[in-house]
Design a protein around this motif. Structure first.
Motif, PDB file in Angstrom:
ATOM      1  N   ARG A   1      23.401 -11.476 -12.294  1.00 46.44           N
ATOM      2  CA  ARG A   1      22.970 -12.489 -13.373  1.00 46.44           C
ATOM      3  C   ARG A   1      21.817 -13.293 -13.032  1.00 46.44           C
ATOM      4  N   GLY A   2      21.848 -13.591 -11.806  1.00 38.71           N
ATOM      5  CA  GLY A   2      20.660 -14.304 -11.257  1.00 38.71           C
ATOM      6  C   GLY A   2      19.352 -13.709 -11.184  1.00 38.71           C
ATOM      7  N   PHE A   3      19.029 -12.506 -11.583  1.00 36.26           N
ATOM      8  CA  PHE A   3      17.896 -11.701 -11.308  1.00 36.26           C
ATOM      9  C   PHE A   3      17.557 -11.336 -12.716  1.00 36.26           C
TER      10      PHE A   3
ATOM     11  N   ARG B   1      11.665 -14.552  -5.962  1.00 40.78           N
ATOM     12  CA  ARG B   1      11.149 -15.911  -5.308  1.00 40.78           C
ATOM     13  C   ARG B   1       9.579 -15.985  -5.899  1.00 40.78           C
ATOM     14  N   ARG B   2       9.120 -14.650  -6.209  1.00 35.53           N
ATOM     15  CA  ARG B   2       7.616 -14.677  -6.659  1.00 35.53           C
ATOM     16  C   ARG B   2       7.765 -14.224  -8.295  1.00 35.53           C
ATOM     17  N   PRO B   3       8.491 -14.763  -9.161  1.00 36.27           N
ATOM     18  CA  PRO B   3       8.306 -14.270 -10.492  1.00 36.27           C
ATOM     19  C   PRO B   3       7.074 -14.218 -11.288  1.00 36.27           C
ATOM     20  N   ARG B   4       6.827 -13.468 -12.179  1.00 38.27           N
ATOM     21  CA  ARG B   4       5.858 -13.512 -13.342  1.00 38.27           C
ATOM     22  C   ARG B   4       6.245 -14.711 -14.203  1.00 38.27           C
ATOM     23  N   GLU B   5       5.433 -15.180 -14.774  1.00 38.18           N
ATOM     24  CA  GLU B   5       5.636 -16.212 -15.774  1.00 38.18           C
ATOM     25  C   GLU B   5       6.719 -16.009 -16.951  1.00 38.18           C
ATOM     26  N   SER B   6       6.796 -14.763 -17.149  1.00 31.09           N
ATOM     27  CA  SER B   6       7.751 -14.267 -18.266  1.00 31.09           C
ATOM     28  C   SER B   6       9.179 -14.141 -17.617  1.00 31.09           C
ATOM     29  N   GLU B   7       9.071 -13.808 -16.198  1.00 30.85           N
ATOM     30  CA  GLU B   7      10.463 -13.746 -15.522  1.00 30.85           C
ATOM     31  C   GLU B   7      10.873 -15.080 -15.109  1.00 30.85           C
ATOM     32  N   ARG B   8       9.915 -15.978 -14.968  1.00 31.39           N
ATOM     33  CA  ARG B   8      10.335 -17.372 -14.630  1.00 31.39           C
ATOM     34  C   ARG B   8      10.996 -18.098 -15.796  1.00 31.39           C
ATOM     35  N   ALA B   9      10.488 -17.931 -17.060  1.00 30.42           N
ATOM     36  CA  ALA B   9      11.017 -18.373 -18.316  1.00 30.42           C
ATOM     37  C   ALA B   9      12.345 -17.889 -18.500  1.00 30.42           C
ATOM     38  N   ALA B  10      12.698 -16.899 -17.804  1.00 29.03           N
ATOM     39  CA  ALA B  10      14.092 -16.157 -18.220  1.00 29.03           C
ATOM     40  C   ALA B  10      15.271 -16.709 -17.033  1.00 29.03           C
TER      41      ALA B  10
END
Length: 156
Positions: free
Chosen positions: A61-63, A137-146
């Protein structure tokens, strides 16, 4: 830590066989030298495979995004690895080994010796986990938002 310790056990066993020239029955990794029964315990091997499977499921769930894809790759391989250890455990408990073999044998072990097979399994479960953690640890902005955590360093 458990994954790294397990990985170290299999690497130590391979070094004992291929570098130090130890006979296979004596090459038992780090813990297997003082506790030889550990290497022969299908319960211990199955328990590790099950613990690893549970851990991969619980942490999934954390990914998000790309990191979730790589985590799922690791999870899928571990599902198979768990199945192989369940097959080995059932054989050890019943005494009915696959294809009449003298010892419990997994399906892929029919093609690849057990020491090499476990090194391979450890690698193909571990490497996608590492990729998933790096991408996490290096997400795209769309991934960071989730994301539900603050693992990734802030952009700035």
């Amino acid at each position: 830590m458990i994954v790294l310790a397990h990985w170290a056990e299999h690497v130590a066993q391979a070094i004992q066989i291929y570098v130090l020239g130890w006979p296979l029955p004596e090459a038992r990794g780090v813990l297997g030298v003082p506790f030889p029964w550990l290497v022969k315990s299908e319960w211990m091997h199955y328990g590790y495979a099950l613990l690893m499977l549970i851990g991969l499921i619980m942490l999934r769930r954390g990914f998000t995004g790309r990191s979730r894809t790589w985590w799922n790759v690791s999870l899928g391989i571990q599902v198979w690895h768990h199945f192989e250890h369940l097959l080995l455990l059932i054989q050890a408990l019943t005494g009915a080994n696959l294809l009449g073999r003298p010892v419990p044998t997994s399906l892929i072990q029919l093609l690849v010796p057990r020491v090499e097979l476990h090194l391979f399994y450890n690698a193909i479960v571990f490497l996608p986990m590492v990729v998933a953690m790096i991408l996490h640890r290096r997400p795209r902005e769309s991934e960071r938002a989730a994301m539900r955590c603050s693992c990734a360093p802030a952009r700035g």
